[in-house]
Design an enzyme around this catalytic site. Structure first.
Site, PDB file in Angstrom:
ATOM      1  N   ARG A   1       5.893 -13.256  -5.101  1.00  0.00           N
ATOM      2  CA  ARG A   1       6.803 -13.886  -6.073  1.00  0.00           C
ATOM      3  C   ARG A   1       7.691 -14.935  -5.412  1.00  0.00           C
ATOM      4  NH1 ARG A   1       6.040  -8.738  -7.311  1.00  0.00           N
ATOM      5  NH2 ARG A   1       7.823  -8.073  -6.108  1.00  0.00           N
TER       6      ARG A   1
ATOM      7  N   GLU B   1      10.573   2.233   5.196  1.00  0.00           N
ATOM      8  CA  GLU B   1      11.113   3.600   5.125  1.00  0.00           C
ATOM      9  C   GLU B   1      10.057   4.594   5.628  1.00  0.00           C
ATOM     10  OE1 GLU B   1      13.595   6.324   1.972  1.00  0.00           O
ATOM     11  OE2 GLU B   1      12.599   4.505   1.281  1.00  0.00           O
TER      12      GLU B   1
HETATM   13  P1  AMP Z   1      13.167  -5.081   0.768  1.00  0.00           P
HETATM   14  O1  AMP Z   1      12.364  -5.391   1.993  1.00  0.00           O
HETATM   15  O2  AMP Z   1      13.480  -3.633   0.605  1.00  0.00           O
HETATM   16  O3  AMP Z   1      14.412  -5.953   0.646  1.00  0.00           O
HETATM   17  O4  AMP Z   1      12.237  -5.402  -0.477  1.00  0.00           O
HETATM   18  C1  AMP Z   1      12.048  -6.707  -0.844  1.00  0.00           C
HETATM   19  C2  AMP Z   1      10.652  -6.997  -1.290  1.00  0.00           C
HETATM   20  O5  AMP Z   1      10.104  -5.982  -2.105  1.00  0.00           O
HETATM   21  C3  AMP Z   1      10.643  -8.264  -2.115  1.00  0.00           C
HETATM   22  O6  AMP Z   1       9.500  -9.020  -1.801  1.00  0.00           O
HETATM   23  C4  AMP Z   1      10.662  -7.766  -3.541  1.00  0.00           C
HETATM   24  O7  AMP Z   1       9.842  -8.577  -4.333  1.00  0.00           O
HETATM   25  C5  AMP Z   1      10.124  -6.361  -3.468  1.00  0.00           C
HETATM   26  N1  AMP Z   1      10.977  -5.377  -4.154  1.00  0.00           N
HETATM   27  C6  AMP Z   1      11.695  -4.386  -3.584  1.00  0.00           C
HETATM   28  N2  AMP Z   1      12.306  -3.627  -4.488  1.00  0.00           N
HETATM   29  C7  AMP Z   1      11.991  -4.152  -5.690  1.00  0.00           C
HETATM   30  C8  AMP Z   1      12.340  -3.819  -7.045  1.00  0.00           C
HETATM   31  N3  AMP Z   1      13.125  -2.788  -7.342  1.00  0.00           N
HETATM   32  N4  AMP Z   1      11.830  -4.593  -8.022  1.00  0.00           N
HETATM   33  C9  AMP Z   1      11.032  -5.642  -7.738  1.00  0.00           C
HETATM   34  N5  AMP Z   1      10.682  -5.997  -6.491  1.00  0.00           N
HETATM   35  C10 AMP Z   1      11.144  -5.260  -5.471  1.00  0.00           C
END
Ligand code: AMP
Length: 175
Positions: A63, A100
């Protein structure tokens, strides 16, 4: 919340238990389908970096590609894709990072930018910050300077901003 934030928030749909139980997925496809919302959201993502002399926008698969390419147009700079392993055809630089449970890998073309290039990293959602942080580190290993990050949405409870601590972090929406 501003009127714009209200309008955009209504176009982000919560999908419970996707991709797995317990996760509330923030689905931005209704926002992407709305011409005015897409224009205004990507303009708001670009605006904080208008005068930051950005050389490239770096979008995180997948995205981040959609939003990042439009932000790159708004800033009138080129676009660099950061992808999941095995997708980029030429020589790549890879970075494995911890999740995680387990780990994941991001890749970028080894010749994607000049050393010292000033880059802005774009994705749709900032959750824990693990992905964005890894993309930043990957670009730094290429010799780029990470000027900052721009997200459509940050989930403040997951404290991603703290993980990206010393860097500039902007988001249009905070939920
Ligand atoms: P993080 O590494 O935990 O910050 O997760 C970020 C990545 O995971 C991004 O590429 C987001 O598109 C996706 N992502 C994580 N959590 C969500 C969520 N609740 N809804 C949509 N996309 C998420």
């Amino acid at each position: 919340m501003t009127t714009l934030e209200h309008r955009l928030t209504r176009l982000v749909r919560d999908v419970p238990d996707f991709p797995k139980k317990g996760i509330v997925f923030k689905d931005i496809t209704p926002l992407l389908a709305d011409a005015a919302a897409l224009r205004e959201a990507t303009k708001a993502m670009a605006m904080p970096y208008w005068e930051s002399s950005i050389d490239h926008v770096v979008g995180i698969e997948s995205r981040g590609f959609i939003l990042g390419a439009i932000v790159a147009r708004a800033l009138d700079v080129g676009f660099i894709p950061v992808r999941k392993p095995g997708k980029l055809p030429a020589k790549v630089m890879s970075l494995e990072y911890a999740l995680e449970y387990g780990s994941d890998t991001l890749e970028v073309h080894a010749d994607a930018c000049m050393s010292e290039a000033r880059v802005l990293i774009v994705d749709d959602v900032l959750a824990t910050g693990g992905t964005a942080g890894a993309a930043g580190e990957l670009m730094e290993r290429l010799g780029a300077r990470v000027v900052g990050f721009s997200f459509l949405l940050q989930l403040s409870a997951l404290k991603g901003r703290e993980r990206l601590a010393e860097r500039r972090v902007e988001s249009v929406l905070t939920l």
